[in-house]
Scaffold this active site. Sequence first.
Site, PDB file in Angstrom:
ATOM      1  N   GLU A  83     -43.772  26.717 -21.789  1.00  0.00           N
ATOM      2  CA  GLU A  83     -42.849  27.811 -22.092  1.00  0.00           C
ATOM      3  C   GLU A  83     -41.768  27.876 -21.009  1.00  0.00           C
ATOM      4  O   GLU A  83     -41.018  28.840 -20.944  1.00  0.00           O
ATOM      5  CB  GLU A  83     -43.581  29.139 -22.231  1.00  0.00           C
ATOM      6  N   CYS A 115     -48.392  31.168 -23.318  1.00  0.00           N
ATOM      7  CA  CYS A 115     -49.486  30.450 -22.643  1.00  0.00           C
ATOM      8  C   CYS A 115     -50.452  29.797 -23.616  1.00  0.00           C
ATOM      9  O   CYS A 115     -51.312  29.020 -23.210  1.00  0.00           O
ATOM     10  CB  CYS A 115     -50.265  31.413 -21.755  1.00  0.00           C
ATOM     11  N   HIS A 237     -57.838  32.418 -20.391  1.00  0.00           N
ATOM     12  CA  HIS A 237     -56.497  32.330 -19.808  1.00  0.00           C
ATOM     13  C   HIS A 237     -56.460  33.297 -18.624  1.00  0.00           C
ATOM     14  O   HIS A 237     -56.865  34.454 -18.754  1.00  0.00           O
ATOM     15  CB  HIS A 237     -55.447  32.701 -20.859  1.00  0.00           C
TER      16      HIS A 237
HETATM   17  P1  HMG Z   1     -49.133  46.610 -11.066  1.00  0.00           P
HETATM   18  O1  HMG Z   1     -48.817  47.576 -12.138  1.00  0.00           O
HETATM   19  O2  HMG Z   1     -48.224  46.547  -9.890  1.00  0.00           O
HETATM   20  O3  HMG Z   1     -50.593  46.803 -10.491  1.00  0.00           O
HETATM   21  O4  HMG Z   1     -49.209  45.151 -11.633  1.00  0.00           O
HETATM   22  P2  HMG Z   1     -51.695  47.901 -10.834  1.00  0.00           P
HETATM   23  O5  HMG Z   1     -51.259  49.205 -10.288  1.00  0.00           O
HETATM   24  O6  HMG Z   1     -52.122  47.819 -12.272  1.00  0.00           O
HETATM   25  O7  HMG Z   1     -52.850  47.339  -9.886  1.00  0.00           O
HETATM   26  C1  HMG Z   1     -53.491  46.158 -10.184  1.00  0.00           C
HETATM   27  C2  HMG Z   1     -54.957  46.305  -9.797  1.00  0.00           C
HETATM   28  O8  HMG Z   1     -55.064  46.363  -8.377  1.00  0.00           O
HETATM   29  C3  HMG Z   1     -55.613  47.597 -10.322  1.00  0.00           C
HETATM   30  O9  HMG Z   1     -56.931  47.266 -10.674  1.00  0.00           O
HETATM   31  C4  HMG Z   1     -55.618  48.490  -9.071  1.00  0.00           C
HETATM   32  O10 HMG Z   1     -56.621  49.487  -9.096  1.00  0.00           O
HETATM   33  C5  HMG Z   1     -55.896  47.450  -8.012  1.00  0.00           C
HETATM   34  P3  HMG Z   1     -57.482  47.585 -12.171  1.00  0.00           P
HETATM   35  O11 HMG Z   1     -57.405  49.050 -12.331  1.00  0.00           O
HETATM   36  O12 HMG Z   1     -56.539  46.865 -13.113  1.00  0.00           O
HETATM   37  O13 HMG Z   1     -58.836  47.002 -12.166  1.00  0.00           O
HETATM   38  N1  HMG Z   1     -55.508  47.852  -6.644  1.00  0.00           N
HETATM   39  C6  HMG Z   1     -56.261  47.596  -5.555  1.00  0.00           C
HETATM   40  N2  HMG Z   1     -57.452  46.984  -5.417  1.00  0.00           N
HETATM   41  C7  HMG Z   1     -57.955  46.844  -4.144  1.00  0.00           C
HETATM   42  N3  HMG Z   1     -57.302  47.311  -3.037  1.00  0.00           N
HETATM   43  C8  HMG Z   1     -56.112  47.916  -3.147  1.00  0.00           C
HETATM   44  C9  HMG Z   1     -55.532  48.085  -4.440  1.00  0.00           C
HETATM   45  N4  HMG Z   1     -54.382  48.615  -4.898  1.00  0.00           N
HETATM   46  C10 HMG Z   1     -54.379  48.476  -6.247  1.00  0.00           C
HETATM   47  N5  HMG Z   1     -55.490  48.340  -2.048  1.00  0.00           N
HETATM   48  C11 HMG Z   1     -49.704  43.712 -13.509  1.00  0.00           C
HETATM   49  C12 HMG Z   1     -50.284  44.546 -12.378  1.00  0.00           C
HETATM   50  C13 HMG Z   1     -50.783  42.781 -14.015  1.00  0.00           C
HETATM   51  C14 HMG Z   1     -49.281  44.639 -14.627  1.00  0.00           C
HETATM   52  C15 HMG Z   1     -48.492  42.895 -12.973  1.00  0.00           C
HETATM   53  O14 HMG Z   1     -48.928  41.984 -12.016  1.00  0.00           O
HETATM   54  C16 HMG Z   1     -47.738  42.168 -14.049  1.00  0.00           C
HETATM   55  O15 HMG Z   1     -46.876  42.721 -14.723  1.00  0.00           O
HETATM   56  N6  HMG Z   1     -48.044  40.837 -14.230  1.00  0.00           N
HETATM   57  C17 HMG Z   1     -47.399  40.000 -15.225  1.00  0.00           C
HETATM   58  C18 HMG Z   1     -47.987  40.216 -16.613  1.00  0.00           C
HETATM   59  C19 HMG Z   1     -49.399  39.734 -16.748  1.00  0.00           C
HETATM   60  O16 HMG Z   1     -49.865  38.914 -15.996  1.00  0.00           O
HETATM   61  N7  HMG Z   1     -50.095  40.221 -17.798  1.00  0.00           N
HETATM   62  C20 HMG Z   1     -51.437  39.791 -18.084  1.00  0.00           C
HETATM   63  C21 HMG Z   1     -51.766  39.814 -19.573  1.00  0.00           C
HETATM   64  S1  HMG Z   1     -50.531  38.978 -20.561  1.00  0.00           S
HETATM   65  C22 HMG Z   1     -50.845  37.287 -20.341  1.00  0.00           C
HETATM   66  O17 HMG Z   1     -51.850  36.928 -19.815  1.00  0.00           O
HETATM   67  C23 HMG Z   1     -49.811  36.337 -20.809  1.00  0.00           C
HETATM   68  C24 HMG Z   1     -48.931  35.748 -19.725  1.00  0.00           C
HETATM   69  O18 HMG Z   1     -49.650  34.763 -19.009  1.00  0.00           O
HETATM   70  C25 HMG Z   1     -47.658  35.153 -20.331  1.00  0.00           C
HETATM   71  C26 HMG Z   1     -47.797  34.160 -21.455  1.00  0.00           C
HETATM   72  O19 HMG Z   1     -48.619  34.255 -22.359  1.00  0.00           O
HETATM   73  O20 HMG Z   1     -46.938  33.284 -21.493  1.00  0.00           O
HETATM   74  C27 HMG Z   1     -48.480  36.782 -18.720  1.00  0.00           C
END
Ligand code: HMG
Length: 391
Positions: A83, A115, A237
Amino acid sequence: MSNESFTGIHDLSFATTEYVLPHTALAAYNGTEIGKYHIGIGQRSMSVPAADEDIVTLGAAAAAPVIARHGAERIRTVVFATESSIDQAKAAGVYVHSLLGLPSACRVVELKQACYGATAALQFAVGLVRRDPDQQVLVIASDVSKYELDSPGEATQGAAAVAMLVGADPALVRIENPSGLFTADVMDFWRPNYLTTALVDGQESVQAYLQAVASSWKDYGEHGGRALDEFAAFCYHQPFTKMAYKAHHHLLNHAGHETDKTAIENVIGQTVAYNATIGNSYTASVYLALAALLDQADDLTDRPIGFLSYGSGSVAEFFAGTVAPGYREHLRTEANQEAIARRKPVDHARYRELHARSFPADGGEHLTPRETTGPFRLAGLSGHKRIYQAR
Ligand code: HMG
């Protein structure tokens, strides 16, 4: 389950980038508590391409050892899943075909659905081999994951390529019928043609992924799939490795099973080592999970592995593969570990420079600095044509 003719993954090799950025450097720059990266999303570092690396150089580097081991005589099809496409018309696999000196009597195509693309490629390859068991198909999954700097997605970037040789009587994994399928039109993550970085609704994307897990599992069951407790491990994934744990927790809940932490660790824990240090490699990610599992697990001979491939937008597939007897003699564990260990750390300022790099669209000659020590490099662009070199 129909296993009457064994078809599947005969060889698997991967390549990643010249550089690596540890999450400690990102956290120091943006003031994020490191626990959020190390524990919250389960990432330690991200692979960063050098100025002269792209999906072609990574894909060719991943595939070269496969060709060196098996030759190319039986390869009649190359499917390049990505992609991070570099051209709207020409398949990136054609450059790889040339760099590797593959036979001209060969079809080469590029496949895209976020992906999920490599899983479509693998399934199409299995179909081609079942039609003609003498032929082999080279499947390459290669991606550079790029989000806006200073966005929540930034910490989940990465880059890698996996090459898989698909054939009859495979040495590694026998792919089974049925598959559980799911498609839903969602805007959780996408990249319009005019952007170099992906757009994402992060929290929505996690929910869309979880829904796809439950739905593809349901379809798998309705088509006579295995029971959950038959599987030795699950390769999900992994956009970030914590996602695999979330996904499996969701699957167990959905299937009415206990969600015991140790039980989840037992079937996920050995799949995350490579993705935790490489980052999201989009199409390659689920097959890096497989590489990590095969390299690290105790003997998996004849054990079923569950695969959950998700691509935003969205398409998902759940399928199973059983591990072939004698598979350990065909693994590339040392080379895999070396591909990760050889990366050179870049500092945060250099990482941002590399992130901002792009070729001007003026048709002029633009040479790239010689940086990669990998087997292939992107020498530059001239007259809108990409120039690749083997070292
Ligand atoms: P965010 O919103 O900044 O983070 O980004 P958050 O507030 O959701 O925190 C993440 C986790 O860290 C949470 O845990 C927090 O509690 C924890 P959870 O509640 O989820 O279990 N946390 C801590 N833990 C320990 N110590 C600390 C601490 N602080 C916080 N101090 C987000 C997270 C994944 C949304 C962001 O990284 C993002 O937008 N990523 C890109 C999108 C993505 O990867 N999506 C995944 C599903 S889609 C997919 O897999 C397809 C993809 O690969 C693309 C394709 O298909 O081509 C993306």
